[in-house]
Design a protein around this motif. Structure first.
Motif, PDB file in Angstrom:
ATOM      1  N   GLY A   1     -13.021  12.380  -5.201  1.00  0.00           N
ATOM      2  CA  GLY A   1     -11.884  12.188  -4.311  1.00  0.00           C
ATOM      3  C   GLY A   1     -12.265  11.334  -3.117  1.00  0.00           C
ATOM      4  N   LEU A   2     -11.497  10.288  -2.835  1.00  0.00           N
ATOM      5  CA  LEU A   2     -11.808   9.349  -1.751  1.00  0.00           C
ATOM      6  C   LEU A   2     -10.791   9.400  -0.608  1.00  0.00           C
ATOM      7  CD1 LEU A   2     -12.869   6.300  -3.956  1.00  0.00           C
ATOM      8  CD2 LEU A   2     -14.348   7.981  -2.859  1.00  0.00           C
ATOM      9  N   GLY A   3      -9.838  10.345  -0.700  1.00  0.00           N
ATOM     10  CA  GLY A   3      -8.870  10.470   0.390  1.00  0.00           C
ATOM     11  C   GLY A   3      -8.091   9.176   0.603  1.00  0.00           C
ATOM     12  N   ASP A   4      -7.950   8.779   1.896  1.00  0.00           N
ATOM     13  CA  ASP A   4      -7.221   7.546   2.226  1.00  0.00           C
ATOM     14  C   ASP A   4      -8.151   6.433   2.675  1.00  0.00           C
ATOM     15  OD1 ASP A   4      -7.991   8.800   4.569  1.00  0.00           O
ATOM     16  OD2 ASP A   4      -6.284   8.023   5.693  1.00  0.00           O
ATOM     17  N   THR A   5      -9.437   6.534   2.253  1.00  0.00           N
ATOM     18  CA  THR A   5     -10.435   5.573   2.740  1.00  0.00           C
ATOM     19  C   THR A   5     -10.327   4.211   2.058  1.00  0.00           C
ATOM     20  OG1 THR A   5     -12.050   6.369   1.118  1.00  0.00           O
ATOM     21  CG2 THR A   5     -12.030   7.445   3.284  1.00  0.00           C
ATOM     22  N   ARG A   6      -9.619   4.102   0.910  1.00  0.00           N
ATOM     23  CA  ARG A   6      -9.520   2.825   0.209  1.00  0.00           C
ATOM     24  C   ARG A   6      -8.051   2.542  -0.117  1.00  0.00           C
ATOM     25  NH1 ARG A   6     -14.439   3.011  -4.267  1.00  0.00           N
ATOM     26  NH2 ARG A   6     -16.158   3.371  -2.791  1.00  0.00           N
ATOM     27  N   PRO A   7      -7.253   2.217   0.861  1.00  0.00           N
ATOM     28  CA  PRO A   7      -5.836   1.949   0.599  1.00  0.00           C
ATOM     29  C   PRO A   7      -5.655   0.686  -0.238  1.00  0.00           C
ATOM     30  CG  PRO A   7      -6.399   1.385   2.856  1.00  0.00           C
ATOM     31  CD  PRO A   7      -7.600   2.087   2.292  1.00  0.00           C
ATOM     32  N   LYS A   8      -4.671   0.746  -1.117  1.00  0.00           N
ATOM     33  CA  LYS A   8      -4.352  -0.392  -1.959  1.00  0.00           C
ATOM     34  C   LYS A   8      -3.255  -1.244  -1.330  1.00  0.00           C
ATOM     35  CE  LYS A   8      -3.204  -1.412  -6.792  1.00  0.00           C
ATOM     36  NZ  LYS A   8      -2.900  -0.825  -8.114  1.00  0.00           N
ATOM     37  N   ALA A   9      -2.459  -0.649  -0.459  1.00  0.00           N
ATOM     38  CA  ALA A   9      -1.351  -1.341   0.209  1.00  0.00           C
ATOM     39  C   ALA A   9      -1.225  -0.780   1.619  1.00  0.00           C
ATOM     40  CB  ALA A   9      -0.057  -1.142  -0.586  1.00  0.00           C
ATOM     41  N   PRO A  10      -0.514  -1.457   2.489  1.00  0.00           N
ATOM     42  CA  PRO A  10      -0.346  -0.962   3.859  1.00  0.00           C
ATOM     43  C   PRO A  10       0.383   0.390   3.879  1.00  0.00           C
ATOM     44  CG  PRO A  10       0.265  -3.277   3.725  1.00  0.00           C
ATOM     45  CD  PRO A  10       0.086  -2.801   2.320  1.00  0.00           C
ATOM     46  N   ASN A  11      -0.134   1.321   4.678  1.00  0.00           N
ATOM     47  CA  ASN A  11       0.488   2.638   4.798  1.00  0.00           C
ATOM     48  C   ASN A  11       1.700   2.655   5.727  1.00  0.00           C
ATOM     49  OD1 ASN A  11      -1.037   4.611   3.149  1.00  0.00           O
ATOM     50  ND2 ASN A  11      -2.779   3.920   4.391  1.00  0.00           N
ATOM     51  N   LEU A  12       2.025   1.496   6.335  1.00  0.00           N
ATOM     52  CA  LEU A  12       3.146   1.454   7.270  1.00  0.00           C
ATOM     53  C   LEU A  12       4.484   1.566   6.544  1.00  0.00           C
ATOM     54  CD1 LEU A  12       1.897  -1.404   9.616  1.00  0.00           C
ATOM     55  CD2 LEU A  12       1.868   1.054  10.070  1.00  0.00           C
ATOM     56  N   LEU A  13       4.534   1.111   5.280  1.00  0.00           N
ATOM     57  CA  LEU A  13       5.778   1.101   4.527  1.00  0.00           C
ATOM     58  C   LEU A  13       5.782   2.224   3.493  1.00  0.00           C
ATOM     59  CD1 LEU A  13       6.061  -2.736   3.884  1.00  0.00           C
ATOM     60  CD2 LEU A  13       7.209  -1.402   5.666  1.00  0.00           C
TER      61      LEU A  13
END
Length: 449
Positions: free
Chosen positions: A419-431
């Motif tokens: 589990g990597l949590g939110d450390t490697r986002p694929k897209a911006p978390n703003l939307l």
């Protein structure tokens, strides 16, 4: 001369006993006389226990350009299976020994089942891809001092009007003495016992009996059969498995590989015309079944066999994708499916209807046993208030997808999760759309050297 003077009166006495018509049971004196005669006869003839030697004659032309290949074989003596060499060996020409059995006096039935396939391809030949399932049986009667040699003989019938009759199966039986008789005339004593069938005698040097477990004569009892070739792996009473392979609601032609922790895989050919489940006899234990069929995705199952139950393992095949957009894509070691599992906010289990692409992943792993898989779980940055909680959620997502693969038959030892949590986002978390894309798993190949 002293020995002769003792024997002659005894034999005359026994002859008189045999010719006298008495309805009563033999007296104690008569019984002792018969026992004494039996002892003398046993001393004159050194009789080792009976033997049965079973061999298989390779089909002429098998494995060559003629295309005939042995794909399945099993042999049973009084209902008990023999441990036999591999199919690669039996496909070779010449005589191959299957077993040397030391048995008790009695009757023994050998049932031979073999399946040949024509793997050559000829557009104008009606035999291309044909399967011949052949069965034959033979019963032999053995007694002490005799060796029965049984040969299993597959053969080609070149003049057969029907391709189904092109191959045939038969047995050849010969008997020989295993001990020479002493140079003494044995008197003919009427009614001293059951008549003995005449047997062709061939000179043979006495050989020590093989280390085998006895087989009981007919009717059979639960005594294991062991072969000389592999006494440490003697067969046990088999368990039965029923195999069914469907494409939609109809039977499908397929090859099922039966694998265990020990021993080479066995190949079972399933005919598309098979209306009933295919019976497979195996020693009790745990097995993995891999099914492959042209034009369909490969599948796998686990099954545990015992003699107390007869499980039915059914495969319903899915068509392999034809369009490139529907196939698996590899970016370095990352596997991208046409439809990846999707996750609702704060949920560990994939959304319903988003795991169909896992069948493509299963197909890869069934066809390549060297592959290992790492499943990486991810979250967006708002699903949990703390980073540790988001990491725990991502681990749960990876574990949920791993469980789906294991439930489909993939061995758990080939999968690892992280589990990597939110450390490697694929897209911006703003939307919202970006956060949805970040709630995901990724598949990374790990190849075993």
């Amino acid at each position: 001369m002293a020995a002769i003077s003792v024997q002659v009166p005894l034999l005359v006495f026994m002859a008189l006993l045999a010719t006298s018509a008495r309805a009563a049971e033999p007296s104690a004196v008569e019984q002792r006389a018969r026992e004494d005669l039996d002892r003398q006869l046993q001393e004159m003839v050194k009789t080792p226990p009976p033997e049965i030697v079973i061999s298989f004659e390779g089909l002429p032309g098998a494995g060559t350009s003629r295309g005939y290949k042995l794909v399945e074989a099993d042999f049973l003596v009084n209902g008990q299976p023999l441990a036999i060499p591999g199919l690669d060996k039996l496909n070779g020409p010449g005589l191959h020994r299957l077993a040397v059995l030391t048995v008790e006096e009695g009757s023994y039935t050998l049932v031979s089942h073999v399946t040949y396939a024509n793997e050559s391809w000829n557009l104008f030949s009606e035999e291309s891809g044909f399967l011949w399932k052949l069965t034959a049986s033979v019963t032999v009667q053995v007694q002490r001092g005799l060796r029965a040699r049984v040969r299993v003989l597959p053969a080609i019938n070149p003049t057969a009007p029907d391709p189904r009759l092109k191959l045939k199966l038969s047995h050849d039986v010969k008997a020989e003495m295993t001990a020479a008789m002493a140079d003494v005339a044995i008197p003919d004593v009427p009614d001293a016992g059951a008549p003995v069938a005449a047997v062709a005698q061939a000179p043979a040097k006495p050989t020590p009996p093989p280390v085998t477990a006895p087989i009981s004569p007919t009717p059979p009892v639960a005594t294991p059969v062991k072969t000389v070739e592999a006494p440490e792996q003697g067969p046990v009473a088999p368990a039965k498995l029923l195999l069914k392979v469907l494409a939609g609601k109809r039977p499908a032609a397929a090859t099922v590989y039966v694998k265990s922790a020990t021993g080479a895989p066995q190949r079972v050919m399933v005919d598309r015309k098979a209306r009933k489940p295919v019976e497979v006899m195996l020693p009790p234990g745990e097995y993995r079944l891999d099914v492959l069929s042209q034009g369909y995705l490969a599948q796998t199952r686990k099954v545990t066999l015992s003699r107390e139950a007869v499980p039915t393992v059914s495969f319903t095949l899915a068509k392999a994708p034809v369009s490139k957009s529907q196939k698996v894509r590899l970016k370095k070691e990352v596997v991208e499916l046409p439809r990846m599992p999707r996750f609702a906010e704060k949920q560990a289990a994939p959304r319903n209807g988003t795991t169909a692409g896992l069948a493509l992943l299963m197909d890869m792993f069934v066809r390549d046993e060297k592959l290992r898989l790492r499943i990486e779980g991810h979250t967006d940055n708002r699903e949990r208030p703390a980073a540790a909680a988001r990491k725990t959620l991502s681990e749960a997502r990876a574990a949920a997808v791993a469980k789906a693969l294991v439930d489909a038959g993939l061995d758990a030892s080939r999968i690892e999760t992280v589990g990597l949590g939110d450390t490697r986002p694929k897209a911006p978390n703003l939307l919202p759309r970006g956060r949805e894309l970040n709630r995901r798993v990724e598949f990374v190949l790990v190849r075993k050297e």
